[in-house]
Design a protein around this motif. Sequence first.
Motif, PDB file in Angstrom:
ATOM      1  N   ASN A   1       0.829  -1.210   0.000  1.00 49.40           N
ATOM      2  CA  ASN A   1       0.000   0.000   0.000  1.00 49.40           C
ATOM      3  C   ASN A   1       0.861   1.256   0.000  1.00 49.40           C
ATOM      4  OD1 ASN A   1      -2.746  -1.249   0.342  1.00 49.40           O
ATOM      5  ND2 ASN A   1      -1.772  -2.030   2.224  1.00 49.40           N
TER       6      ASN A   1
ATOM      7  N   SER B   1       3.134   5.869  -6.599  1.00 49.54           N
ATOM      8  CA  SER B   1       3.069   4.625  -7.358  1.00 49.54           C
ATOM      9  C   SER B   1       4.293   4.495  -8.244  1.00 49.54           C
ATOM     10  CB  SER B   1       1.800   4.594  -8.217  1.00 49.54           C
ATOM     11  OG  SER B   1       1.828   3.480  -9.090  1.00 49.54           O
TER      12      SER B   1
ATOM     13  N   ARG C   1       1.916   5.076  -0.405  1.00 49.18           N
ATOM     14  CA  ARG C   1       1.126   6.298  -0.196  1.00 49.18           C
ATOM     15  C   ARG C   1       0.685   6.901  -1.523  1.00 49.18           C
ATOM     16  NH1 ARG C   1       3.253  10.932   3.288  1.00 49.18           N
ATOM     17  NH2 ARG C   1       5.224  10.595   2.181  1.00 49.18           N
ATOM     18  N   GLU C   2      -0.416   7.600  -1.472  1.00 51.67           N
ATOM     19  CA  GLU C   2      -0.934   8.252  -2.679  1.00 51.67           C
ATOM     20  C   GLU C   2       0.124   9.201  -3.244  1.00 51.67           C
ATOM     21  OE1 GLU C   2      -4.762  10.982  -4.131  1.00 51.67           O
ATOM     22  OE2 GLU C   2      -4.624  10.257  -2.059  1.00 51.67           O
ATOM     23  N   GLY C   3       0.302   9.128  -4.548  1.00 49.72           N
ATOM     24  CA  GLY C   3       1.302   9.960  -5.201  1.00 49.72           C
ATOM     25  C   GLY C   3       2.650   9.292  -5.346  1.00 49.72           C
TER      26      GLY C   3
END
Length: 450
Positions: A442, A448, A444-446
């Motif tokens: 998972n 990938s 963190r957002e931003g």
Amino acid sequence: MSNTCQSSRREFLSRAAAVTACVAATSPRRTFAAPSDRLNIAFIGVGGRGGSNLHTIASDTGVNVVALCDVNGKNLASAAERFRKARQYDDFRKLYETTNDIDAVVVSTSEHTHAHATMPALKAGKHVYCEKPLTHNVYEARAITKAAADAGVVTQMGTQIHAGSNYHRVVELIQTGAIGNVSEVHTWVGRAWGLQSPEAAKANGDIVSVQDRPTESMTPPDYLNWDLWLGPAQDRPYHEVYFPGPKWYRWWDFGNGTMSDLGSHWNDLAYWALKLDAPYRIEAFGDEPHPEIAPASMSATYRYAARGDMPAVNHHWYQGSHKPEIWKEKQIPQWGSGTLFVGDKGMLLSDYSKYLLLPEAEFVDFQAPEPFVPDSPGHHQQWLEAIRGQAETASPFSYAGPLTEANHLGNVAFRVGQAIDWDTQAMKATNVDAERFLRRMNPREGWSLT
């Protein structure tokens, strides 16, 4: 997980496996050719090892430093004092918004952001030098290896010992049969960064001796962008047990302990000399795995199938208090760290700078083969010369990626708690669910990687 995501991942694994199945896979290389004959290079991470890389590479008169990036403001300011014309960033994602004047990138961040700083460069067709270990996990290693092959650029992982003459001579001896067929290798290192008692930590020179994630928070230094330092790792409050390096090595979220730190250097010798590829079975030994912190002491056994005219071989890794039985019984010199090749005609013991053929009395009149591994101009210089079309790198990502995968698999077996049967084509353990240890589940957002 949606069917679309599953399909995309299967497609990725299929493509990636084809790349790493052959370590020596070749691809067209983009060499540098410009009227100025100067290489414009961006440096991501400019303190510590990054500062050393910057100093060495920038000392080449054909190098122009065009961009500097570091989440540590002190490091950035210090580097900018020397290279006043270079653009400055604390977020490497913003650095990649302007790449027209960049020919190559040097990545020297913390381990958990290596792949994230490297992938955009490869996608933009830039040559890359990345510090070891190449990536934080197996999935990232496979992705970076494939991206480098697709880009056809010049790459090098920062395993400087690979360029040393001692490793060259050992490779020549093993590959010309000086000790016969090798079916057993032992590699041990004295370093013990990881989970251990405060007493053991002090004795081993560890940086910290905490046993669990701190529950209290601390205020980050005013020069540190803690959010950017975390990168893809899940958010957690700043604490001095994580920063500065090398404290973060021991935490699974940021590093992989001693194996990840030193495996890139020490396992490199056996991997190179014996033309190893992907192990088919990996087993690890040690205390109960900790969910947060890598072990200080452990051992692992990698089983490799026969390769060409080389027989199947077992490669044993030891760190911290773990040592080979032959070492503990004092049947060989008591070197603090080393690699012992066991052949059917003798043994070869090596460290970074020297080697011995054993038993010594049986090799008194031994004549070494004529050198055939070319001398290196230096690990950094070799990368620069390769970009200019004058050399080949010795540790390109086509080699360093699979080596990194193998190192990580030792930790995967340790964390799973049992031997794993490894299907390298599918990039999965066939006898146990190890997926959560092969990738960051998972990010963190931003952050990938794709």
